[in-house]
Design an enzyme around this catalytic site. Structure first.
Site, PDB file in Angstrom:
ATOM      1  N   GLU A   1     -14.599  31.468 -28.247  1.00 39.73           N
ATOM      2  CA  GLU A   1     -13.956  30.176 -28.504  1.00 39.73           C
ATOM      3  C   GLU A   1     -14.283  29.744 -29.914  1.00 39.73           C
TER       4      GLU A   1
ATOM      5  N   ARG B   1     -13.283  26.710 -31.292  1.00 39.75           N
ATOM      6  CA  ARG B   1     -13.576  25.273 -31.382  1.00 39.75           C
ATOM      7  C   ARG B   1     -15.074  25.027 -31.300  1.00 39.75           C
TER       8      ARG B   1
ATOM      9  N   GLY C   1      10.640  11.862 -28.643  1.00 41.89           N
ATOM     10  CA  GLY C   1      10.548  12.678 -27.431  1.00 41.89           C
ATOM     11  C   GLY C   1      10.062  11.878 -26.238  1.00 41.89           C
ATOM     12  N   ALA C   2      10.949  11.745 -25.222  1.00 47.11           N
ATOM     13  CA  ALA C   2      10.579  11.002 -24.012  1.00 47.11           C
ATOM     14  C   ALA C   2      10.116  11.960 -22.928  1.00 47.11           C
TER      15      ALA C   2
ATOM     16  N   ILE D   1       4.075  13.693 -22.889  1.00 47.34           N
ATOM     17  CA  ILE D   1       3.148  13.166 -23.896  1.00 47.34           C
ATOM     18  C   ILE D   1       3.655  11.838 -24.451  1.00 47.34           C
TER      19      ILE D   1
ATOM     20  N   GLU E   1      14.865   9.638 -27.949  1.00 45.14           N
ATOM     21  CA  GLU E   1      15.004  10.865 -27.142  1.00 45.14           C
ATOM     22  C   GLU E   1      16.367  11.512 -27.391  1.00 45.14           C
TER      23      GLU E   1
ATOM     24  N   ALA F   1       6.416  14.151 -30.253  1.00 46.64           N
ATOM     25  CA  ALA F   1       6.067  14.720 -28.939  1.00 46.64           C
ATOM     26  C   ALA F   1       7.291  15.431 -28.377  1.00 46.64           C
TER      27      ALA F   1
ATOM     28  N   ARG G   1       5.537  21.770 -26.825  1.00 48.20           N
ATOM     29  CA  ARG G   1       4.468  22.618 -27.357  1.00 48.20           C
ATOM     30  C   ARG G   1       4.893  24.071 -27.306  1.00 48.20           C
TER      31      ARG G   1
ATOM     32  N   HIS H   1      -4.134   3.285   8.172  1.00 43.99           N
ATOM     33  CA  HIS H   1      -3.491   2.048   7.713  1.00 43.99           C
ATOM     34  C   HIS H   1      -4.551   1.089   7.195  1.00 43.99           C
TER      35      HIS H   1
HETATM   36  P1  FAD Z   1      -5.854  25.580 -24.035  1.00 44.71           P
HETATM   37  O1  FAD Z   1      -6.394  24.473 -23.249  1.00 44.71           O
HETATM   38  O2  FAD Z   1      -4.937  25.269 -25.157  1.00 44.71           O
HETATM   39  O3  FAD Z   1      -7.110  26.382 -24.599  1.00 44.71           O
HETATM   40  C1  FAD Z   1      -6.988  27.447 -25.467  1.00 44.71           C
HETATM   41  C2  FAD Z   1      -8.279  27.589 -26.246  1.00 44.71           C
HETATM   42  O4  FAD Z   1      -8.247  28.837 -26.902  1.00 44.71           O
HETATM   43  C3  FAD Z   1      -8.464  26.537 -27.335  1.00 44.71           C
HETATM   44  O5  FAD Z   1      -9.694  25.892 -27.177  1.00 44.71           O
HETATM   45  C4  FAD Z   1      -8.427  27.338 -28.637  1.00 44.71           C
HETATM   46  O6  FAD Z   1      -9.331  26.845 -29.602  1.00 44.71           O
HETATM   47  C5  FAD Z   1      -8.861  28.705 -28.161  1.00 44.71           C
HETATM   48  N1  FAD Z   1      -8.366  29.811 -28.990  1.00 44.71           N
HETATM   49  C6  FAD Z   1      -7.081  30.070 -29.331  1.00 44.71           C
HETATM   50  N2  FAD Z   1      -7.018  31.212 -30.056  1.00 44.71           N
HETATM   51  C7  FAD Z   1      -8.283  31.656 -30.169  1.00 44.71           C
HETATM   52  C8  FAD Z   1      -8.863  32.770 -30.812  1.00 44.71           C
HETATM   53  N3  FAD Z   1      -8.127  33.669 -31.465  1.00 44.71           N
HETATM   54  N4  FAD Z   1     -10.199  32.900 -30.764  1.00 44.71           N
HETATM   55  C9  FAD Z   1     -10.977  32.006 -30.108  1.00 44.71           C
HETATM   56  N5  FAD Z   1     -10.484  30.945 -29.471  1.00 44.71           N
HETATM   57  C10 FAD Z   1      -9.156  30.768 -29.501  1.00 44.71           C
HETATM   58  N6  FAD Z   1      -1.953  19.250 -18.463  1.00 44.71           N
HETATM   59  C11 FAD Z   1      -2.178  18.810 -17.218  1.00 44.71           C
HETATM   60  O7  FAD Z   1      -2.119  19.585 -16.273  1.00 44.71           O
HETATM   61  N7  FAD Z   1      -2.477  17.492 -16.988  1.00 44.71           N
HETATM   62  C12 FAD Z   1      -2.547  16.593 -17.983  1.00 44.71           C
HETATM   63  O8  FAD Z   1      -2.823  15.418 -17.739  1.00 44.71           O
HETATM   64  C13 FAD Z   1      -2.298  17.030 -19.295  1.00 44.71           C
HETATM   65  N8  FAD Z   1      -2.352  16.161 -20.326  1.00 44.71           N
HETATM   66  C14 FAD Z   1      -2.141  16.615 -21.589  1.00 44.71           C
HETATM   67  C15 FAD Z   1      -2.174  15.701 -22.627  1.00 44.71           C
HETATM   68  C16 FAD Z   1      -1.947  16.116 -23.921  1.00 44.71           C
HETATM   69  C17 FAD Z   1      -1.999  15.108 -25.036  1.00 44.71           C
HETATM   70  C18 FAD Z   1      -1.722  17.495 -24.190  1.00 44.71           C
HETATM   71  C19 FAD Z   1      -1.521  17.982 -25.591  1.00 44.71           C
HETATM   72  C20 FAD Z   1      -1.677  18.412 -23.157  1.00 44.71           C
HETATM   73  C21 FAD Z   1      -1.879  17.984 -21.851  1.00 44.71           C
HETATM   74  N9  FAD Z   1      -1.809  18.855 -20.777  1.00 44.71           N
HETATM   75  C22 FAD Z   1      -2.010  18.401 -19.505  1.00 44.71           C
HETATM   76  C23 FAD Z   1      -1.547  20.289 -20.957  1.00 44.71           C
HETATM   77  C24 FAD Z   1      -2.869  21.079 -20.895  1.00 44.71           C
HETATM   78  O9  FAD Z   1      -3.743  20.600 -21.890  1.00 44.71           O
HETATM   79  C25 FAD Z   1      -2.592  22.564 -21.091  1.00 44.71           C
HETATM   80  O10 FAD Z   1      -1.626  23.000 -20.162  1.00 44.71           O
HETATM   81  C26 FAD Z   1      -3.871  23.365 -20.877  1.00 44.71           C
HETATM   82  O11 FAD Z   1      -4.871  22.945 -21.757  1.00 44.71           O
HETATM   83  C27 FAD Z   1      -3.592  24.856 -21.071  1.00 44.71           C
HETATM   84  O12 FAD Z   1      -4.770  25.564 -20.886  1.00 44.71           O
HETATM   85  P2  FAD Z   1      -5.018  26.962 -21.593  1.00 44.71           P
HETATM   86  O13 FAD Z   1      -6.350  27.424 -21.106  1.00 44.71           O
HETATM   87  O14 FAD Z   1      -3.860  27.846 -21.413  1.00 44.71           O
HETATM   88  O15 FAD Z   1      -5.084  26.659 -23.156  1.00 44.71           O
HETATM   89  P1  NAI Z   2       8.071  17.747 -23.144  1.00 50.17           P
HETATM   90  O1  NAI Z   2       8.751  19.049 -23.121  1.00 50.17           O
HETATM   91  O2  NAI Z   2       7.525  17.155 -21.906  1.00 50.17           O
HETATM   92  O3  NAI Z   2       9.072  16.641 -23.746  1.00 50.17           O
HETATM   93  C1  NAI Z   2       9.647  16.763 -24.998  1.00 50.17           C
HETATM   94  C2  NAI Z   2      10.788  15.755 -25.095  1.00 50.17           C
HETATM   95  O4  NAI Z   2      11.231  15.711 -26.433  1.00 50.17           O
HETATM   96  C3  NAI Z   2      11.986  16.109 -24.232  1.00 50.17           C
HETATM   97  O5  NAI Z   2      12.405  14.985 -23.525  1.00 50.17           O
HETATM   98  C4  NAI Z   2      13.010  16.578 -25.256  1.00 50.17           C
HETATM   99  O6  NAI Z   2      14.341  16.370 -24.834  1.00 50.17           O
HETATM  100  C5  NAI Z   2      12.646  15.706 -26.443  1.00 50.17           C
HETATM  101  N1  NAI Z   2      13.088  16.216 -27.744  1.00 50.17           N
HETATM  102  C6  NAI Z   2      13.066  17.497 -28.179  1.00 50.17           C
HETATM  103  N2  NAI Z   2      13.537  17.560 -29.435  1.00 50.17           N
HETATM  104  C7  NAI Z   2      13.866  16.293 -29.815  1.00 50.17           C
HETATM  105  C8  NAI Z   2      14.408  15.707 -31.006  1.00 50.17           C
HETATM  106  N3  NAI Z   2      14.697  16.446 -32.058  1.00 50.17           N
HETATM  107  N4  NAI Z   2      14.604  14.370 -31.042  1.00 50.17           N
HETATM  108  C9  NAI Z   2      14.307  13.604 -29.961  1.00 50.17           C
HETATM  109  N5  NAI Z   2      13.800  14.111 -28.810  1.00 50.17           N
HETATM  110  C10 NAI Z   2      13.581  15.434 -28.743  1.00 50.17           C
HETATM  111  O7  NAI Z   2       6.941  17.907 -24.267  1.00 50.17           O
HETATM  112  P2  NAI Z   2       5.679  17.034 -24.612  1.00 50.17           P
HETATM  113  O8  NAI Z   2       5.808  15.652 -24.097  1.00 50.17           O
HETATM  114  O9  NAI Z   2       5.458  17.258 -26.050  1.00 50.17           O
HETATM  115  O10 NAI Z   2       4.537  17.756 -23.779  1.00 50.17           O
HETATM  116  C11 NAI Z   2       4.197  19.135 -24.040  1.00 50.17           C
HETATM  117  C12 NAI Z   2       3.582  19.773 -22.835  1.00 50.17           C
HETATM  118  O11 NAI Z   2       2.323  19.207 -22.534  1.00 50.17           O
HETATM  119  C13 NAI Z   2       4.465  19.626 -21.634  1.00 50.17           C
HETATM  120  O12 NAI Z   2       4.945  20.905 -21.306  1.00 50.17           O
HETATM  121  C14 NAI Z   2       3.584  19.116 -20.559  1.00 50.17           C
HETATM  122  O13 NAI Z   2       3.607  19.954 -19.462  1.00 50.17           O
HETATM  123  C15 NAI Z   2       2.170  19.089 -21.133  1.00 50.17           C
HETATM  124  N6  NAI Z   2       1.587  17.786 -20.810  1.00 50.17           N
HETATM  125  C16 NAI Z   2       1.342  17.495 -19.505  1.00 50.17           C
HETATM  126  C17 NAI Z   2       0.851  16.272 -19.140  1.00 50.17           C
HETATM  127  C18 NAI Z   2       0.651  15.984 -17.706  1.00 50.17           C
HETATM  128  O14 NAI Z   2       0.650  16.912 -16.913  1.00 50.17           O
HETATM  129  N7  NAI Z   2       0.448  14.732 -17.307  1.00 50.17           N
HETATM  130  C19 NAI Z   2       0.558  15.238 -20.117  1.00 50.17           C
HETATM  131  C20 NAI Z   2       0.892  15.625 -21.460  1.00 50.17           C
HETATM  132  C21 NAI Z   2       1.363  16.871 -21.769  1.00 50.17           C
END
Ligand code: FAD
Ligand code: NAI
Length: 462
Positions: free
Chosen positions: A33, A35, A176-177, A180, A199, A266, A269, A441
């Site tokens: 890792e 980070r 983006g709606a 995130i 959006e 947003a 990803r 309940h």
């Molecule tokens: P990651 O969590 O991205 O971890 C990958 C790790 O690999 C990173 O720490 C990175 O530094 C490391 N890495 C990459 N390349 C290398 C390398 N070459 N060498 C060493 N280390 C490396 N999902 C949910 O289910 N619920 C939520 O509420 C939710 N909220 C979110 C909110 C936000 C703002 C964001 C951005 C995402 C959210 N997600 C949520 C999505 C969730 O974070 C991801 O789906 C999840 O973290 C994916 O896990 P992963 O292990 O695949 O990768």
């Molecule tokens: P998302 O895919 O959920 O939403 C992106 C939105 O942006 C869509 O509604 C799309 O139509 C819109 N969009 C795309 N291009 C655009 C443009 N040019 N102008 C205006 N709107 C545009 O992606 P988001 O919110 O960035 O989240 C990324 C990932 O992170 C998701 O796949 C989600 O699964 C994960 N995540 C999960 C959470 C949870 O489980 N609670 C919380 C936060 C993130």
């Protein structure tokens, strides 16, 4: 050089869970890792910090809107943003340290640094090359770029910058709606920002049940969030403290500009594979830039596996975790399995949104006959008492067999309630099985039972 049974690259929910399960199954395991802390996107800049801010801002909303009616009088709290960020950081720290503890407990080595795979069976970290019988790539994802929009993580930010702003902006424009945009948009709206979400499509949260989409958007509007739908963002222009967001409405190509103190981009990803050396290794990729895997998470290179956000499927922490456990079992010679049909999705706004399985759209597309059982939280005593009567539970069941095919919930604790449906679906339960199960309940869960009753002879409280 050290030799391992398994080296995992990435310590997010996919990687750290895979490593722990590998170690539990008796495999000598290390995790690379880069980070400073373990836990990946989820613990450091994703799920956990966003949920901490959602919780804190929800508490403020409750205090401002519902306390007086419950007879709780007094000065309503004001926002100490610095302290809120400290609370958020403390939450991150306890979680990331927890993973470090679990690594020690399970005798997993943390190889600190960025890893690459020079050839099958080898992982390079810095100048050191380590041997591994199996390699699991769990390198996660990063925010997608938007043409014309330059992110500086100060004024124009991704979710990472949005979690550490130096103050609550007066005007926030969210592009983006999706999940995130709506989660972090609601945080700042509750903290007093004027939030406008732009959006591209005509509905928020693409792919979600349309009735949920409508109720969700209506509720967010009531909470003060503004929406510009069907709008294609052209570009942003930023100074050190302000930005302009230029967009075109798709219906008539008219051009508009929004002023903002902060812009949150947003729009999705994408898989993160930088520096892994996959091209030289000849690892097959999908058209969408994900690492291609087969049914046992093997890439096209024998002995190299991939899981989580870097492969196909919903980018969710629990999906990555499930794959992590399953791939460890495969490597240990067992039968790892993930049921992709039963992966819940939750949006942690207030009200929450929880969904699993088929939607009406996917069922119609597949030509399957189904029935709908729906129940409003307005008929649920607990929800009414807690000012949480907005929303509903909707269960979709096979018309012939009554087997539950999916569920869509918007309302209080939807992110918890959805799991009753997940368990039911894993057991192949019918709506009647749920309807005949005694529910305590007064609980929100009774709304799930009532929706199940609505698939049969009808609910009692509506
Ligand atoms: P990651 O969590 O991205 O971890 C990958 C790790 O690999 C990173 O720490 C990175 O530094 C490391 N890495 C990459 N390349 C290398 C390398 N070459 N060498 C060493 N280390 C490396 N999902 C949910 O289910 N619920 C939520 O509420 C939710 N909220 C979110 C909110 C936000 C703002 C964001 C951005 C995402 C959210 N997600 C949520 C999505 C969730 O974070 C991801 O789906 C999840 O973290 C994916 O896990 P992963 O292990 O695949 O990768
Ligand atoms: P998302 O895919 O959920 O939403 C992106 C939105 O942006 C869509 O509604 C799309 O139509 C819109 N969009 C795309 N291009 C655009 C443009 N040019 N102008 C205006 N709107 C545009 O992606 P988001 O919110 O960035 O989240 C990324 C990932 O992170 C998701 O796949 C989600 O699964 C994960 N995540 C999960 C959470 C949870 O489980 N609670 C919380 C936060 C993130």
């Amino acid at each position: 050089m050290s030799s391992y049974d398994v080296i995992v690259i990435g310590a997010g929910p996919g990687g750290y869970v895979a490593a722990i399960r590998c170690a539990q199954l008796g495999l000598k395991t290390a995790v690379v890792e880069g980070r400073e802390t373990l836990g990946g996107t989820c613990l450091n800049v994703g799920c956990i910090p966003s949920k901490a801010l959602l919780h804190a801002s929800h508490m403020l909303h409750e205090a401002e809107h519902n306390f007086a009616e419950m007879g709780l009088k007094g000065k309503s709290p004001s926002v100490d943003w610095k302290q809120m960020l400290t609370y958020k950081q403390n939450t991150i720290d306890t979680n990331t340290k927890g993973i470090e503890f679990l690594f020690k407990k399970n005798k997993i080595d943390w190889l600190k640094g960025w890893g690459s795979v020079p050839e099958a069976g080898k992982v390079k970290v810095g100048e050191e090359v380590h041997e591994a019988k199996s390699i699991i790539i769990a390198s996660g994802s990063e925010p997608s770029a938007l043409p014309g929009v330059e992110v500086d993580e100060k004024v124009v930010v991704t979710s990472t910058g949005a979690l550490t702003l130096n103050k609550v902006p007066k005007k926030l424009v969210v592009i983006g709606a999706g999940v995130i945009g709506l989660e972090l948009g609601s945080v700042y709206a509750r903290l007093g920002a004027e939030v406008t979400v732009v959006e591209f499509l005509d509905a928020i949260t693409p792919g979600m049940d349309p009735e949920v989409q409508k109720t969700f958007q209506r509720t967010l509007k009531k909470q003060g969030m503004k929406f510009v739908m069907g709008a294609a963002v052209q570009k942003t222009e930023a100074t050190k403290t302000k930005a302009k967001v230029h967009y075109k409405l798709r219906k008539d190509d008219s051009e508009h500009v929004l002023d903002a103190d902060t812009v949150l981009v947003a729009t999705g990803r994408k898989p993160y594979v930088e520096g892994l050396g996959l091209e030289a290794l000849n690892v097959e990729m999908t058209k969408r830039g994900q690492i291609a895997v087969n049914g046992t998470w093997q890439t096209s290179v024998p002995g190299v596996y991939a899981i989580g956000d870097v492969i196909e499927g919903p980018m969710l922490a629990h999906k990555a975790e499930d794959e992590g456990m399953a791939v460890a079992e495969v490597i240990a010679g067992k039968h790892g399995h993930v049921n992709y049909g039963v992966i819940p999705g939750v949006i942690y706004t207030a009200p929450e949104v929880g969904s699993v399985g088929e939607t009406e759209a996917t069922l119609k597309e597949a030509g399957r006959a189904y029935k709908v059982g729906k129940f409003s939280f307005m008929g649920n005593a607990r929800a009414k008492a807690n000012f949480a009567g907005e929303g509903f539970v909707k269960i979709l069941a096979d018309k012939e067999t009554d087997r539950i095919l999916g569920a869509h919930i918007i309302g209080p604790a939807a992110g918890e309630l959805i799991h009753e449906i997940c368990v039911a679906m894993e057991f192949g339960a019918s709506a009647q099985d749920l309807a005949l199960t005694c529910h305590a309940h007064p609980t929100y869960s009774e709304a799930v039972r009532e929706a199940a009753l609505a698939c049969g002879d009808g609910p009692i409280h509506s």
